[in-house]
Write a protein that holds these residues in place. Structure first.
Motif, mmCIF file in Angstrom:
data_model
loop_
_atom_site.group_PDB
_atom_site.id
_atom_site.type_symbol
_atom_site.label_atom_id
_atom_site.label_comp_id
_atom_site.label_asym_id
_atom_site.label_seq_id
_atom_site.Cartn_x
_atom_site.Cartn_y
_atom_site.Cartn_z
ATOM 1 N N ASP A 11 12.126 -23.708 29.128
ATOM 2 C CA ASP A 11 11.615 -22.004 29.282
ATOM 3 C C ASP A 11 13.071 -21.411 29.365
ATOM 4 O O ASP A 11 12.618 -20.224 29.743
ATOM 5 N N GLU A 12 14.289 -22.160 30.084
ATOM 6 C CA GLU A 12 14.975 -21.527 29.905
ATOM 7 C C GLU A 12 16.103 -20.732 28.472
ATOM 8 O O GLU A 12 16.896 -21.249 27.852
ATOM 9 N N ALA A 33 11.585 -23.997 21.217
ATOM 10 C CA ALA A 33 10.288 -23.442 21.977
ATOM 11 C C ALA A 33 10.556 -23.433 23.578
ATOM 12 O O ALA A 33 11.487 -23.979 24.039
ATOM 13 N N ARG A 34 10.024 -22.110 23.735
ATOM 14 C CA ARG A 34 10.608 -21.896 25.344
ATOM 15 C C ARG A 34 8.765 -22.456 25.942
ATOM 16 O O ARG A 34 9.481 -22.194 27.799
ATOM 17 N N SER A 35 7.947 -22.808 25.622
ATOM 18 C CA SER A 35 7.049 -23.612 26.381
ATOM 19 C C SER A 35 6.057 -24.901 26.346
ATOM 20 O O SER A 35 6.777 -25.166 24.983
ATOM 21 N N GLY A 36 5.711 -25.969 26.872
ATOM 22 C CA GLY A 36 5.291 -27.236 26.278
ATOM 23 C C GLY A 36 4.551 -26.431 24.929
ATOM 24 O O GLY A 36 3.610 -26.999 24.513
ATOM 25 N N ARG A 37 3.578 -25.580 25.139
ATOM 26 C CA ARG A 37 2.045 -25.241 24.432
ATOM 27 C C ARG A 37 2.697 -24.284 22.909
ATOM 28 O O ARG A 37 2.153 -24.667 21.701
ATOM 29 N N GLU A 38 3.695 -24.013 23.438
ATOM 30 C CA GLU A 38 4.477 -23.029 22.116
ATOM 31 C C GLU A 38 5.096 -24.983 21.257
ATOM 32 O O GLU A 38 5.218 -24.988 19.808
ATOM 33 N N ALA A 39 5.545 -25.647 21.922
ATOM 34 C CA ALA A 39 6.243 -27.070 21.511
ATOM 35 C C ALA A 39 4.856 -26.974 20.723
ATOM 36 O O ALA A 39 4.623 -27.575 19.348
ATOM 37 N N GLY A 59 3.963 -24.451 33.831
ATOM 38 C CA GLY A 59 2.688 -24.585 32.396
ATOM 39 C C GLY A 59 2.976 -26.842 32.073
ATOM 40 O O GLY A 59 2.353 -26.937 33.001
ATOM 41 N N ILE A 60 2.468 -26.433 31.532
ATOM 42 C CA ILE A 60 3.002 -27.781 30.570
ATOM 43 C C ILE A 60 4.266 -28.849 30.928
ATOM 44 O O ILE A 60 5.357 -28.088 30.246
ATOM 45 N N ASP A 61 4.550 -29.337 32.012
ATOM 46 C CA ASP A 61 5.764 -29.669 32.278
ATOM 47 C C ASP A 61 6.550 -30.956 31.356
ATOM 48 O O ASP A 61 5.938 -31.564 30.426
ATOM 49 N N GLY A 62 8.058 -30.590 31.503
ATOM 50 C CA GLY A 62 8.230 -31.809 30.134
ATOM 51 C C GLY A 62 7.650 -33.387 29.900
ATOM 52 O O GLY A 62 7.283 -33.781 28.863
ATOM 53 N N LEU A 63 7.345 -33.817 31.366
ATOM 54 C CA LEU A 63 6.606 -35.199 31.042
ATOM 55 C C LEU A 63 5.123 -35.023 30.390
ATOM 56 O O LEU A 63 4.931 -36.407 29.644
ATOM 57 N N LYS A 64 4.740 -34.125 30.554
ATOM 58 C CA LYS A 64 3.124 -33.888 30.323
ATOM 59 C C LYS A 64 3.392 -34.088 29.064
ATOM 60 O O LYS A 64 2.603 -34.674 28.131
ATOM 61 N N LEU A 65 3.826 -32.864 28.790
ATOM 62 C CA LEU A 65 4.431 -32.359 27.208
ATOM 63 C C LEU A 65 4.915 -34.241 26.796
ATOM 64 O O LEU A 65 3.912 -34.390 25.387
ATOM 65 N N LEU A 66 5.653 -34.794 26.635
ATOM 66 C CA LEU A 66 6.362 -35.810 26.433
ATOM 67 C C LEU A 66 4.876 -37.053 26.212
ATOM 68 O O LEU A 66 5.090 -38.056 24.989
ATOM 69 N N THR A 67 4.452 -37.207 26.986
ATOM 70 C CA THR A 67 2.970 -38.067 26.775
ATOM 71 C C THR A 67 2.275 -36.972 25.922
ATOM 72 O O THR A 67 1.362 -38.533 25.393
ATOM 73 N N MET A 68 2.075 -36.243 26.225
ATOM 74 C CA MET A 68 0.801 -36.132 25.249
ATOM 75 C C MET A 68 1.580 -36.192 23.628
ATOM 76 O O MET A 68 0.889 -36.758 22.412
ATOM 77 N N VAL A 69 2.663 -35.939 22.965
ATOM 78 C CA VAL A 69 3.792 -36.074 22.111
ATOM 79 C C VAL A 69 3.139 -37.262 21.974
ATOM 80 O O VAL A 69 3.428 -38.236 20.405
#
Length: 155
Positions: A11-12, A33-39, A59-69
């Motif tokens: 996000d930075e 991507a600047r966010s989990g949603r954009e990713a 929003g969707i933090d890194g851990l949640k994103l990687l778990t979804m991935v």
């Protein structure tokens, strides 16, 4: 070897720009991507082989994103980048996101490049293994058919 794609999520804007500049000449495709949603939007449209996500994002933090991935795209190699290195953060990362590497901020160019290159080798080895297994299955089926025709083996 096919060209692989790496997705960077942070996000930075400064961090993303730094990674883009640092990795400009690297021989793989780069998506940012600047966010989990954009990713997730990029993942739905592009073949991504490696994802590197920041832990702390709104929003969707890194851990949640990687778990979804991990659940949606299990073949993608997952890595974390973070300025926070507390064990309480590392354990869920490893246990739930099954991350390949945890890269700390501030970024160390050679560490980042080396980790990505190792992930590329791992992804390529896994893909080659799958191709070899598929080829072996096909050859075994052909052999079984040939033996069945000869009456030496029942199909």
């Amino acid at each position: 070897m096919r060209k692989l794609n790496v997705l960077f999520v942070d996000d930075e804007p400064f961090t993303l720009h730094s990674m883009e500049s640092l990795l400009l000449k690297q021989p793989y495709g780069k998506f940012f991507a600047r966010s989990g949603r954009e990713a997730l939007e990029i993942l739905a449209k592009q073949p991504i082989h490696i994802i590197i996500a920041d832990m702390k994002m709104p929003g969707i933090d890194g851990l949640k994103l990687l778990t979804m991935v991990k659940d949606m795209y299990p073949d993608i190699i997952r890595m974390v980048i973070s300025g926070y290195t507390q064990y309480s953060q590392l354990i869920p990362c490893i246990n739930h996101g099954e991350v390949f590497r945890f890269i700390t901020k501030p970024l160390h160019p050679e560490e980042l490049k080396g980790s990505i290159n190792e992930a590329i080798v791992l992804f390529s080895m896994r893909a080659e293994k799958e191709e070899l297994l598929q080829s072996l299955k096909e050859k075994n089926m052909m052999l079984s058919r040939a033996l069945a025709k000869m009456g030496l083996f029942e199909d």
